[in-house]
Design an enzyme around this catalytic site. Structure first.
Site, PDB file in Angstrom:
ATOM      1  N   HIS A 155      74.334 -80.428  88.828  1.00 22.76           N
ATOM      2  CA  HIS A 155      75.095 -81.058  87.737  1.00 22.76           C
ATOM      3  C   HIS A 155      76.258 -80.170  87.276  1.00 22.76           C
ATOM      4  CE1 HIS A 155      71.734 -83.917  87.396  1.00 22.76           C
ATOM      5  NE2 HIS A 155      70.954 -82.855  87.452  1.00 22.76           N
ATOM      6  N   SER A 276     104.215 -71.998  90.253  1.00 19.72           N
ATOM      7  CA  SER A 276     104.735 -73.022  89.357  1.00 19.72           C
ATOM      8  C   SER A 276     106.240 -72.863  89.217  1.00 19.72           C
ATOM      9  CB  SER A 276     104.071 -72.900  87.981  1.00 19.72           C
ATOM     10  OG  SER A 276     104.770 -73.643  87.015  1.00 19.72           O
ATOM     11  N   GLU A 289      93.739 -78.547  97.208  1.00 29.51           N
ATOM     12  CA  GLU A 289      93.942 -79.831  96.529  1.00 29.51           C
ATOM     13  C   GLU A 289      94.419 -80.903  97.509  1.00 29.51           C
ATOM     14  OE1 GLU A 289      94.999 -78.022  92.102  1.00 29.51           O
ATOM     15  OE2 GLU A 289      96.622 -78.668  93.416  1.00 29.51           O
TER      16      GLU A 289
END
Length: 456
Positions: A155, A276, A289
């Site tokens: 979980h 970034s 990703e």
């Protein structure tokens, strides 16, 4: 002139022409088409369907076209309807009218699925090789981290201590099954449809066994309608590639979580990260990703293939032209995803101290605390409650279980003694889990050896 234009008059509408064309997609089958055509013409020669000197001239012409393509002396004409039309047109230009005999006793229906099976057969081999390299890297990194203790989760909550090696080997076992699925579907891809023609075979005395042997097929499609009208081998491959993609996506998700500041369990190498445009301090796990995102594309491609086929009556329908773009995309996607993931895993920097600290802070030895009492004679249910109360005490007093005083333990149960601290030592908790498949060092070594043996 189109191969099918004999009965029709006029040209296709310009939009219909573009809509109907598949060459931008199926041009990658060019060498498979040549290979299949050579085998077919050899069979026409053997069965005396065409004269030997004509067959030899056609084969020579096909070999010349192949070499010109390899040398860059011939370019694929993207105005052709498909790759089959281009090859036939190029052949006629190369050797003259005799080139028109190449298509005797063959339809584009059996031709295209033959090409596709040949191509995917090779791609399955390529994917299998890349997958094996990825699995070897998982084993290599696992071998270096057999004593790197980290939290295991359920979980997404810290559950029990294990090792980074044990965690990686879970993905290696998934990868082994992926490899088994690839191996298993080969026999269904590697069956020859050549000679089924449009749907009903042919009146010519063809030899399907001969062409199957020439092309390295293990078997022959036994029904001519089935041979040209089903694409279940594509559905199966799409499914397997989607499963591989899901496994890579799950590992990607963990790399993303582990490399985030709250965790900082691992650092992804700069070669697999980006920054970034506005925040100078950022290091983003973009490759992980993207792999996670690519799994959605694989599933989408699989769905497209299933839905495309589901309502088609026998035999061939033009809908099947749409079988190629999605499977080619899936093949390309899984190959680069595996290669990028292998590079990420191989270059990972593992923060062993942070992982161990997370085990202590997360009270991951609470189960071992309860087991200690059970081994002293307490029933498990009461031992579980006692352990939970001690965890609650630790949280409230900002102490790990090994920092709690023995007096507090004894207030909960007279069964506690000095040896409790030895029993709840995180390293001991891991290495006592010697059951088959567990995280103990020797057991993980067995798992690594098991995977490597399967890869040889």
């Amino acid at each position: 002139m189109k191969l099918w234009s004999g009965m029709l008059s006029g040209d296709l509408d310009k939009f219909a022409e573009e809509f109907n064309s598949s060459i931008k997609i199926d041009q990658r089958l060019v060498f498979d088409d040549i290979k299949g055509s050579i085998a077919h013409v050899k069979m026409l020669k053997k069965t005396q369907i065409i004269e030997a000197d004509q067959a030899d001239k056609i084969i020579m012409g096909l070999q010349i076209i192949k070499q010109k393509l390899l040398d860059g002396k011939l370019e694929i004409d993207l105005s052709s309807e498909d790759i089959h039309s281009f090859i036939e047109s190029a052949l006629i230009k190369e050797i003259g009218e005799v080139g028109k005999k190449m298509h005797t006793a063959r339809s584009r229906n059996d031709q295209v699925t033959t090409d596709l099976r040949l191509h995917l057969r090779d791609e399955v081999e390529n994917i299998g090789s890349i997958l094996k390299e990825y699995l070897k890297i998982l084993c290599e990194v696992a071998d270096k981290n057999k004593e790197t203790i980290m939290p295991g989760y359920t979980h997404l909550q810290a559950a029990q201590p294990l090792t980074f090696a044990h965690h990686l080997m879970a993905y290696a076992m998934m990868g082994l099954r992926d490899l088994e699925r690839l191996e298993d579907l080969k026999k269904r891809i590697n069956s020859s449809p050549l000679g089924a023609c449009a749907l009903a075979g042919t009146t010519y005395p063809i030899d399907r066994e001969f062409t199957a042997r020439e092309l390295g097929f293990e078997s022959i499609m036994q029904n001519s309608m089935d041979a040209v009208s089903d694409r279940d081998y594509i559905l199966e491959l799409q499914s397997v590639l989607s499963i591989i993609g899901i496994h890579l996506s799950r590992l990607s998700e963990e790399l993303i979580i582990w490399s985030s500041q709250p965790y900082h369990f691992v650092s992804i190498d700069d070669k697999f990260s980006t920054g970034s445009s506005i925040m100078p301090q950022k290091k983003n796990p973009d490759m992980a990703e993207l792999i996670r995102s690519k799994s959605a594309k694989l599933i989408g491609n699989m769905n497209q293939s299933f839905v495309m086929l589901k309502g088609l009556p026998l035999a061939y329908s033009k809908d099947m032209q749409e079988d190629k773009e999605s499977i080619f995309d899936s093949v390309d996607t899984i190959k680069i995803s595996l290669q990028v993931m292998a590079g990420q895993i191989k270059s990972l920097k593992v923060n062993k101290e942070k992982m161990l600290e997370a085990c202590k802070d997360g009270f991951l030895n609470a189960t071992d605390l309860a087991d200690y009492l059970v081994n002293k004679g307490e029933n498990f249910r009461d031992a579980h409650h006692i352990s939970a109360r001690l965890v609650k005490y630790g949280i409230e007093n900002n102490k790990t279980l090994d920092e709690i005083d023995l007096d507090i333990y004894k207030d909960e149960s007279d069964l506690f003694d000095e040896d409790i601290y030895q029993e709840i030592d995180i390293k001991k908790c891991v290495n006592e889990r010697k059951s088959l498949g567990g995280p103990a060092k020797k057991e993980v070594e067995r798992q690594i050896a098991f995977v490597l043996e399967k890869l040889n």
